[in-house]
Design a protein around this motif. Structure first.
Motif, PDB file in Angstrom:
ATOM      1  N   LEU A  67       0.827  -1.210   0.000  1.00 45.33           N
ATOM      2  CA  LEU A  67       0.000   0.000   0.000  1.00 45.33           C
ATOM      3  C   LEU A  67       0.863   1.263   0.000  1.00 45.33           C
ATOM      4  CD1 LEU A  67      -2.886   1.134   0.117  1.00 45.33           C
ATOM      5  CD2 LEU A  67      -2.680   1.082   2.606  1.00 45.33           C
ATOM      6  N   PHE A  68       1.880   1.290   0.856  1.00 41.37           N
ATOM      7  CA  PHE A  68       2.797   2.430   0.885  1.00 41.37           C
ATOM      8  C   PHE A  68       3.522   2.582  -0.445  1.00 41.37           C
ATOM      9  CE2 PHE A  68       2.959   2.778   5.647  1.00 41.37           C
ATOM     10  CZ  PHE A  68       2.669   4.121   5.696  1.00 41.37           C
ATOM     11  N   ASN A  69       3.927   1.457  -1.057  1.00 36.06           N
ATOM     12  CA  ASN A  69       4.630   1.522  -2.341  1.00 36.06           C
ATOM     13  C   ASN A  69       3.752   2.104  -3.441  1.00 36.06           C
ATOM     14  OD1 ASN A  69       7.147   0.562  -1.548  1.00 36.06           O
ATOM     15  ND2 ASN A  69       6.517  -1.563  -1.774  1.00 36.06           N
ATOM     16  N   ILE A  70       2.465   1.767  -3.452  1.00 39.99           N
ATOM     17  CA  ILE A  70       1.562   2.332  -4.461  1.00 39.99           C
ATOM     18  C   ILE A  70       1.429   3.840  -4.273  1.00 39.99           C
ATOM     19  CG2 ILE A  70      -0.837   2.366  -5.238  1.00 39.99           C
ATOM     20  CD1 ILE A  70      -0.893  -0.663  -4.635  1.00 39.99           C
ATOM     21  N   LEU A  71       1.253   4.275  -3.035  1.00 43.58           N
ATOM     22  CA  LEU A  71       1.171   5.723  -2.767  1.00 43.58           C
ATOM     23  C   LEU A  71       2.486   6.415  -3.093  1.00 43.58           C
ATOM     24  CD1 LEU A  71      -0.814   5.657   0.593  1.00 43.58           C
ATOM     25  CD2 LEU A  71      -1.650   6.398  -1.644  1.00 43.58           C
ATOM     26  N   TRP A  72       3.574   5.745  -2.787  1.00 47.73           N
ATOM     27  CA  TRP A  72       4.902   6.301  -3.045  1.00 47.73           C
ATOM     28  C   TRP A  72       5.135   6.528  -4.536  1.00 47.73           C
ATOM     29  CZ3 TRP A  72       8.936   8.628  -1.074  1.00 47.73           C
ATOM     30  CH2 TRP A  72      10.128   8.615  -1.771  1.00 47.73           C
ATOM     31  N   ILE A  73       4.749   5.559  -5.364  1.00 48.76           N
ATOM     32  CA  ILE A  73       4.942   5.675  -6.817  1.00 48.76           C
ATOM     33  C   ILE A  73       4.187   6.883  -7.353  1.00 48.76           C
ATOM     34  CG2 ILE A  73       4.407   4.597  -9.050  1.00 48.76           C
ATOM     35  CD1 ILE A  73       5.003   1.908  -7.711  1.00 48.76           C
ATOM     36  N   ILE A  74       2.991   7.098  -6.853  1.00 45.93           N
ATOM     37  CA  ILE A  74       2.169   8.219  -7.325  1.00 45.93           C
ATOM     38  C   ILE A  74       2.788   9.557  -6.937  1.00 45.93           C
ATOM     39  CG2 ILE A  74      -0.073   9.358  -7.066  1.00 45.93           C
ATOM     40  CD1 ILE A  74      -1.248   6.512  -6.700  1.00 45.93           C
ATOM     41  N   VAL A  75       3.331   9.652  -5.721  1.00 47.13           N
ATOM     42  CA  VAL A  75       3.804  10.948  -5.217  1.00 47.13           C
ATOM     43  C   VAL A  75       5.255  11.234  -5.597  1.00 47.13           C
ATOM     44  CG1 VAL A  75       4.133  12.330  -3.137  1.00 47.13           C
ATOM     45  CG2 VAL A  75       2.168  10.825  -3.302  1.00 47.13           C
ATOM     46  N   PHE A  76       6.179  10.342  -5.242  1.00 46.74           N
ATOM     47  CA  PHE A  76       7.601  10.620  -5.445  1.00 46.74           C
ATOM     48  C   PHE A  76       8.319   9.607  -6.321  1.00 46.74           C
ATOM     49  CE2 PHE A  76       7.072  12.740  -1.272  1.00 46.74           C
ATOM     50  CZ  PHE A  76       7.538  13.991  -1.610  1.00 46.74           C
ATOM     51  N   GLY A  77       7.889   8.384  -6.308  1.00 45.79           N
ATOM     52  CA  GLY A  77       8.665   7.289  -6.880  1.00 45.79           C
ATOM     53  C   GLY A  77       8.983   7.400  -8.349  1.00 45.79           C
ATOM     54  N   TRP A  78       8.023   7.832  -9.144  1.00 48.43           N
ATOM     55  CA  TRP A  78       8.270   7.856 -10.587  1.00 48.43           C
ATOM     56  C   TRP A  78       9.322   8.886 -10.964  1.00 48.43           C
ATOM     57  CZ3 TRP A  78       7.331  12.028 -13.752  1.00 48.43           C
ATOM     58  CH2 TRP A  78       6.546  13.050 -13.221  1.00 48.43           C
ATOM     59  N   GLU A  79       9.413  10.006 -10.225  1.00 51.74           N
ATOM     60  CA  GLU A  79      10.436  11.011 -10.543  1.00 51.74           C
ATOM     61  C   GLU A  79      11.831  10.486 -10.254  1.00 51.74           C
ATOM     62  OE1 GLU A  79       7.960  11.724  -8.314  1.00 51.74           O
ATOM     63  OE2 GLU A  79       6.876  13.494  -8.995  1.00 51.74           O
ATOM     64  N   ILE A  80      11.990   9.855  -9.091  1.00 49.41           N
ATOM     65  CA  ILE A  80      13.302   9.330  -8.725  1.00 49.41           C
ATOM     66  C   ILE A  80      13.672   8.163  -9.640  1.00 49.41           C
ATOM     67  CG2 ILE A  80      14.652   8.306  -6.868  1.00 49.41           C
ATOM     68  CD1 ILE A  80      12.922   9.858  -4.897  1.00 49.41           C
ATOM     69  N   LEU A 112      10.842   2.503  -6.995  1.00 47.15           N
ATOM     70  CA  LEU A 112       9.446   2.123  -7.217  1.00 47.15           C
ATOM     71  C   LEU A 112       8.903   1.257  -6.086  1.00 47.15           C
ATOM     72  CD1 LEU A 112       9.536   1.377 -11.029  1.00 47.15           C
ATOM     73  CD2 LEU A 112       8.648   3.407  -9.883  1.00 47.15           C
ATOM     74  N   MET A 113       9.776   0.597  -5.328  1.00 43.86           N
ATOM     75  CA  MET A 113       9.336  -0.263  -4.226  1.00 43.86           C
ATOM     76  C   MET A 113      10.253  -0.113  -3.014  1.00 43.86           C
ATOM     77  SD  MET A 113       8.378  -3.777  -6.220  1.00 43.86           S
ATOM     78  CE  MET A 113      10.066  -4.095  -6.653  1.00 43.86           C
ATOM     79  N   PRO A 114      10.297   1.058  -2.356  1.00 43.29           N
ATOM     80  CA  PRO A 114      11.224   1.233  -1.249  1.00 43.29           C
ATOM     81  C   PRO A 114      10.763   0.634   0.076  1.00 43.29           C
ATOM     82  CG  PRO A 114      10.066   3.261  -1.603  1.00 43.29           C
ATOM     83  CD  PRO A 114       9.629   2.314  -2.694  1.00 43.29           C
ATOM     84  N   PHE A 115       9.456   0.435   0.243  1.00 39.98           N
ATOM     85  CA  PHE A 115       8.947  -0.029   1.518  1.00 39.98           C
ATOM     86  C   PHE A 115       8.899  -1.543   1.535  1.00 39.98           C
ATOM     87  CE2 PHE A 115       7.200   4.160   0.744  1.00 39.98           C
ATOM     88  CZ  PHE A 115       7.786   4.835   1.792  1.00 39.98           C
TER      89      PHE A 115
END
Length: 122
Positions: A67-80, A112-115
């Protein structure tokens, strides 16, 4: 060789990656809800300084991590991930830069999957 690789990594792209992870961590720590995610960002930022002789283990993924990874991709993950991917492609143009490019590709997947990911020292 590991120390030389880490110094060259930091000078030629690792600093940019470290800066992105640290900035994301600072932004997330502004809110109380984002503090656990910010702490994870700081752990990965510390890993971004010296990536050689370290691997990522993704076996501890649970429902919360997903769940955290999905939210992360939307907010910050794709840029990094995009930054890491572009730097990895640029480094892989030369034969000498392939080890650095592989490290950037490792961070593209991690962004894309830090958590739920765990750092393993080899």
């Amino acid at each position: 060789m590991k120390t030389l690789g880490n110094v060259l990594w930091f000078l030629f792209g690792g600093f940019l990656l470290w800066l992105e992870w640290a900035f994301a961590g600072l932004l997330l720590c502004v809110t109380i809800i984002g503090i656990p995610a910010g702490v994870q960002c700081f752990k990965i930022a510390r890993l971004a300084i010296t990536p050689f002789k370290k691997e990522i283990d993704y076996q501890r993924m649970g429902f919360g991590s997903t769940l955290f990874n999905i939210l992360w991709i939307i907010v910050f993950g794709w840029e990094i991930a995009l930054t890491s991917l572009i730097c990895g492609i640029v480094w892989c143009v030369t034969i000498v830069g392939i080890p650095f490019g592989k490290q950037f590709f490792k961070y593209a997947a991690l962004s894309l999957m830090p958590f739920g990911a765990k750092v393993v020292h080899i």
